[in-house]
Motif scaffolding. Structure first.
Motif, PDB file in Angstrom:
ATOM      1  N   GLY A  40      -4.580 -49.136  94.963  1.00 25.23           N
ATOM      2  CA  GLY A  40      -4.727 -47.997  95.850  1.00 25.23           C
ATOM      3  C   GLY A  40      -4.171 -46.696  95.313  1.00 25.23           C
ATOM      4  N   SER A  41      -3.509 -46.732  94.160  1.00 30.51           N
ATOM      5  CA  SER A  41      -2.937 -45.512  93.584  1.00 30.51           C
ATOM      6  C   SER A  41      -4.029 -44.628  92.996  1.00 30.51           C
ATOM      7  CB  SER A  41      -1.924 -45.868  92.495  1.00 30.51           C
ATOM      8  OG  SER A  41      -2.564 -46.549  91.438  1.00 30.51           O
ATOM      9  N   ILE A  42      -3.727 -43.349  92.886  1.00 37.48           N
ATOM     10  CA  ILE A  42      -4.667 -42.372  92.342  1.00 37.48           C
ATOM     11  C   ILE A  42      -4.023 -41.725  91.126  1.00 37.48           C
ATOM     12  CG2 ILE A  42      -5.890 -40.209  92.790  1.00 37.48           C
ATOM     13  CD1 ILE A  42      -5.955 -40.999  95.746  1.00 37.48           C
ATOM     14  N   ASP A  43      -4.782 -41.621  90.031  1.00 39.57           N
ATOM     15  CA  ASP A  43      -4.242 -41.047  88.797  1.00 39.57           C
ATOM     16  C   ASP A  43      -5.416 -40.527  87.969  1.00 39.57           C
ATOM     17  OD1 ASP A  43      -2.969 -40.364  86.471  1.00 39.57           O
ATOM     18  OD2 ASP A  43      -1.839 -42.226  86.290  1.00 39.57           O
ATOM     19  N   VAL A  84      -0.990 -40.064  92.900  1.00 43.82           N
ATOM     20  CA  VAL A  84      -0.490 -40.507  94.194  1.00 43.82           C
ATOM     21  C   VAL A  84      -0.159 -41.996  94.078  1.00 43.82           C
ATOM     22  CG1 VAL A  84      -0.904 -40.671  96.682  1.00 43.82           C
ATOM     23  CG2 VAL A  84      -2.032 -38.865  95.351  1.00 43.82           C
ATOM     24  N   LYS A  85       1.089 -42.343  94.309  1.00 43.54           N
ATOM     25  CA  LYS A  85       1.483 -43.746  94.245  1.00 43.54           C
ATOM     26  C   LYS A  85       0.947 -44.502  95.454  1.00 43.54           C
ATOM     27  CE  LYS A  85       5.764 -42.930  91.657  1.00 43.54           C
ATOM     28  NZ  LYS A  85       7.244 -43.077  91.677  1.00 43.54           N
ATOM     29  N   ALA A  86       0.837 -45.812  95.283  1.00 45.26           N
ATOM     30  CA  ALA A  86       0.307 -46.659  96.350  1.00 45.26           C
ATOM     31  C   ALA A  86       1.433 -47.226  97.197  1.00 45.26           C
ATOM     32  CB  ALA A  86      -0.516 -47.798  95.762  1.00 45.26           C
ATOM     33  N   LYS A  87       1.118 -47.452  98.466  1.00 47.39           N
ATOM     34  CA  LYS A  87       2.038 -48.108  99.388  1.00 47.39           C
ATOM     35  C   LYS A  87       1.201 -48.979 100.326  1.00 47.39           C
ATOM     36  CE  LYS A  87       5.822 -47.225 102.625  1.00 47.39           C
ATOM     37  NZ  LYS A  87       6.615 -46.173 103.325  1.00 47.39           N
ATOM     38  N   SER A  95       3.960 -39.300  98.217  1.00 48.08           N
ATOM     39  CA  SER A  95       4.317 -39.373  96.791  1.00 48.08           C
ATOM     40  C   SER A  95       3.373 -38.563  95.912  1.00 48.08           C
ATOM     41  CB  SER A  95       4.337 -40.835  96.334  1.00 48.08           C
ATOM     42  OG  SER A  95       3.018 -41.373  96.357  1.00 48.08           O
ATOM     43  N   ALA A  96       2.500 -37.746  96.537  1.00 49.29           N
ATOM     44  CA  ALA A  96       1.523 -36.984  95.758  1.00 49.29           C
ATOM     45  C   ALA A  96       2.208 -35.989  94.829  1.00 49.29           C
ATOM     46  CB  ALA A  96       0.576 -36.253  96.702  1.00 49.29           C
ATOM     47  N   ARG A  97       1.657 -35.867  93.632  1.00 53.03           N
ATOM     48  CA  ARG A  97       2.214 -34.941  92.639  1.00 53.03           C
ATOM     49  C   ARG A  97       1.083 -34.323  91.836  1.00 53.03           C
ATOM     50  NH1 ARG A  97       7.183 -35.834  88.330  1.00 53.03           N
ATOM     51  NH2 ARG A  97       6.727 -34.008  87.043  1.00 53.03           N
ATOM     52  N   GLN A  98       1.211 -33.032  91.539  1.00 49.37           N
ATOM     53  CA  GLN A  98       0.218 -32.328  90.739  1.00 49.37           C
ATOM     54  C   GLN A  98       0.931 -31.556  89.623  1.00 49.37           C
ATOM     55  OE1 GLN A  98      -2.088 -29.828  93.345  1.00 49.37           O
ATOM     56  NE2 GLN A  98      -3.024 -31.551  94.422  1.00 49.37           N
ATOM     57  N   ASP A  99       0.505 -31.772  88.393  1.00 47.80           N
ATOM     58  CA  ASP A  99       1.052 -31.059  87.227  1.00 47.80           C
ATOM     59  C   ASP A  99      -0.112 -30.474  86.446  1.00 47.80           C
ATOM     60  OD1 ASP A  99       3.942 -31.813  87.438  1.00 47.80           O
ATOM     61  OD2 ASP A  99       3.092 -33.811  87.270  1.00 47.80           O
ATOM     62  N   THR A 100       0.023 -29.219  86.028  1.00 49.48           N
ATOM     63  CA  THR A 100      -1.063 -28.533  85.330  1.00 49.48           C
ATOM     64  C   THR A 100      -0.737 -28.380  83.854  1.00 49.48           C
ATOM     65  OG1 THR A 100      -1.567 -27.318  87.363  1.00 49.48           O
ATOM     66  CG2 THR A 100      -2.506 -26.471  85.322  1.00 49.48           C
ATOM     67  N   TYR A 101      -1.740 -28.641  83.002  1.00 57.43           N
ATOM     68  CA  TYR A 101      -1.576 -28.563  81.548  1.00 57.43           C
ATOM     69  C   TYR A 101      -2.728 -27.761  80.946  1.00 57.43           C
ATOM     70  CZ  TYR A 101       1.503 -32.546  82.484  1.00 57.43           C
ATOM     71  OH  TYR A 101       2.492 -33.362  82.980  1.00 57.43           O
ATOM     72  N   LEU A 102      -2.427 -27.046  79.880  1.00 54.15           N
ATOM     73  CA  LEU A 102      -3.452 -26.288  79.164  1.00 54.15           C
ATOM     74  C   LEU A 102      -3.779 -27.014  77.857  1.00 54.15           C
ATOM     75  CD1 LEU A 102      -5.146 -23.663  79.074  1.00 54.15           C
ATOM     76  CD2 LEU A 102      -3.280 -22.626  77.765  1.00 54.15           C
TER      77      LEU A 102
END
Length: 545
Positions: A40-43, A84-87, A95-102
């Motif tokens: 169920g996790s999102i990555d 987003v981690k699963a539970k 637990s959602a997290r967003q990181d931006t990279y170039l």
């Protein structure tokens, strides 16, 4: 809403593909499928459009005050990593997290983690008429290519037509590169008689080598044994190796009326400046004065209370030094207006190099947090005041139960983003635990990439456990700790700069000798080590032992 004048960079070295194992592969992140995993996790990574709010924020930061970058250089693309981690078999929104990279750097290995991290590379694109990133760019990834000695980066493409402004209300500058983004394109760079493949000096390389077990550096303040029950304060003038013994030439600190003779001590007879707390002056009337405020001639003549003028001179001198700093070895690379980058600095009693870790103030006394310094930047304001910013990655020391896969030491990871000294120290500490049958795993966990810290955020130098703890703890206690599988962090037994007799913010000095002032003889010379002449690494035999 404030108006922004658009700025264009007319060339790019970005690559949509790079060579890997003989084949061209996309210069982009690996996972772009939004489908949740079995648990169920999102990555996945999402490509951001130029008008995405996050992309606009990057371009505002890259443009500078009242300016915005019209578009990112060609083939540089922003990707947002969404996790987003699963539970209980479902994605847990908490637990959602967003990181931006170039992505787009030509070596294919580098992804810029913030606009601040990309800025030095953008500045190189804007300024460098030699069009040579391998030698002239100060960004993290071009710098790593230089350190590897491999010209992985390629010269940028020929300039294209400047992009038109996004906002027709704001008239663009006639030049493609108006300030404050960079100097005008017409500015010429000075010809280089020799092109430097490695920015580190020989002395800097020596101090960054884990095989180097000299703890103390020329110019640093240290405690030294007076060969009695007393210890004094001194400055390291030189260091050398004789008969497999590491020796230090020391100049004791004193009042300006007279100075003790230099002395030679080995490592066991020396302690770091921040290992111990500084006592109050022995003469009561001097306790509220600075070194320069004391009428030393009257003190030496006995006009004040009983005490030791030489000891008090060293105490007040060390306090003044602790409140001061100076920078050395400018970096000859394109920089923003008003900025100068340096390779090293004397901060208080210690000598610090770019490329190495420093201890940071933590939230609690026992929290171990460090900054791996990538850049030392001094900015001069319009009123001629200066401020120093340290730019680098912040890590926190973590102890946890050893993961099952690490029971096989061949699976132990190595964090290539850490300096080799830190990796060597971490490996030593994990080996101590494993050899004693312990189940504790240590690692440095990234807290904040490309953070910007002021001098008051810094506690002092970071020291290896293996080198310093036998001195601080005593060899017998240290050996017992190792047998029990414990290798404590040396920072737990050290003070910070701010704990020295009510220290104030840093005072800029011209150089180290100006910082030492009258506490040392006027003809004092501080060795430059491997960066100086041969006599800088040799202590004369006739010097007092």
């Amino acid at each position: 809403m404030a108006r922004f004048t658009t700025v264009s960079v007319a060339r790019s070295d970005g690559r949509s593909e790079f060579l890997q194992n003989g084949s061209l592969v996309p210069n982009e992140p690996p996972r772009k499928d939004e489908t949740p995993g079995p648990d169920g996790s999102i990555d996945f990574y999402l490509k951001l459009q130029e008008n995405d709010p996050t992309a606009l924020d990057w371009k505002r930061k890259l443009g500078g005050t009242n300016f915005i970058l019209a578009e990112l250089p060609k083939d540089y693309v922003l990707w947002q990593h969404r996790r987003v981690k699963a539970k209980n078999g479902k994605a847990n929104a908490d637990s959602a997290r967003q990181d931006t990279y170039l992505y787009g750097h030509p070596n294919g290995k580098g992804r810029f983690r913030s606009a601040q991290e990309f800025y030095p590379h953008l500045l190189w694109l804007a300024c460098d008429q030699e069009n040579d990133s391998f030698h002239n760019c100060s960004c993290k990834y071009c710098f790593s290519d230089r350190m590897a000695g491999t010209e992985a980066t390629t010269k940028s493409a020929q300039p294209e037509a400047p992009t038109k402004p996004l906002d027709s209300r704001a008239e663009p500058s006639k030049a493609a590169l108006p300030t404050p983004l960079a100097k005008k394109a017409a500015i010429k760079t000075e010809p280089r008689s020799t092109q430097i493949l490695n920015l580190k000096t020989q002395e800097q390389q020596f101090d960054s080598n884990p095989e180097n077990d000299f703890i103390y550096r020329p110019g640093e303040i240290v405690w030294f044994s007076k060969r009695t029950s007393a210890w004094g304060l001194s400055v390291v003038l030189k260091r050398d190796l004789q008969n497999n013994e590491r020796r230090y030439l020391l100049q004791p600190l004193s009042h300006p009326a007279s100075h003790p003779a230099v002395a030679v001590r080995d490592r066991d007879s020396i302690r770091p400046w921040l290992a111990w707390s500084v006592p109050l002056p022995t003469i009561t009337q001097l306790r509220e004065l600075t070194y320069d405020q004391v009428p030393w001639a009257r003190v030496v003549a006995g006009e004040f209370d009983k005490g030791d003028p030489e000891v008090d001179g060293s105490i007040l001198a060390a306090k003044a030094i602790n409140e001061s700093y100076s920078l050395f070895d400018k970096v000859d690379l394109p920089t923003a207006p008003g900025e100068v980058h340096y390779k090293g600095m004397f901060l208080g009693g210690e000598k610090i190099w770019a490329g190495e870790p420093v201890r940071l103030m933590g939230r609690t006394k026992d929290e171990i947090v460090i900054l791996v310094v990538n850049q030392m930047i001094e900015r001069t304001a319009a009123d001629a005041t200066t401020a120093v910013t340290m730019v680098g990655d912040v890590y926190k020391f973590i102890e946890m139960p050893m993961p099952a896969e690490y029971q096989d030491r061949r699976n132990w990871p190595v964090n290539e983003d850490l300096p080799v000294r830190m990796n060597a120290d971490l490996s030593f500490r994990n080996q101590v635990s494993a050899d004693a049958g312990g189940n504790i795993w240590c690692e440095w966990r990234l807290l904040e990439p490309m953070a910007r810290k002021g001098l008051n955020d810094i506690k002092g130098r970071w020291y290896e456990t293996r080198l310093l703890l036998p001195t601080l703890r005593g060899k017998a206690t240290y050996d017992l700790d190792l047998q029990a599988g414990r290798a404590s962090d040396a920072s737990l037994f050290m003070n910070s700069r701010g704990e020295v007799l009510g220290s104030r913010p840093g005072i800029r000095k011209r150089n180290r000798l100006a910082t030492l002032g009258g506490a040392v003889p006027a003809d004092t010379k501080i060795s430059r080590g491997l960066d100086g002449p041969q006599e800088d690494i040799i202590i004369p035999d006739q010097v007092q032992q």
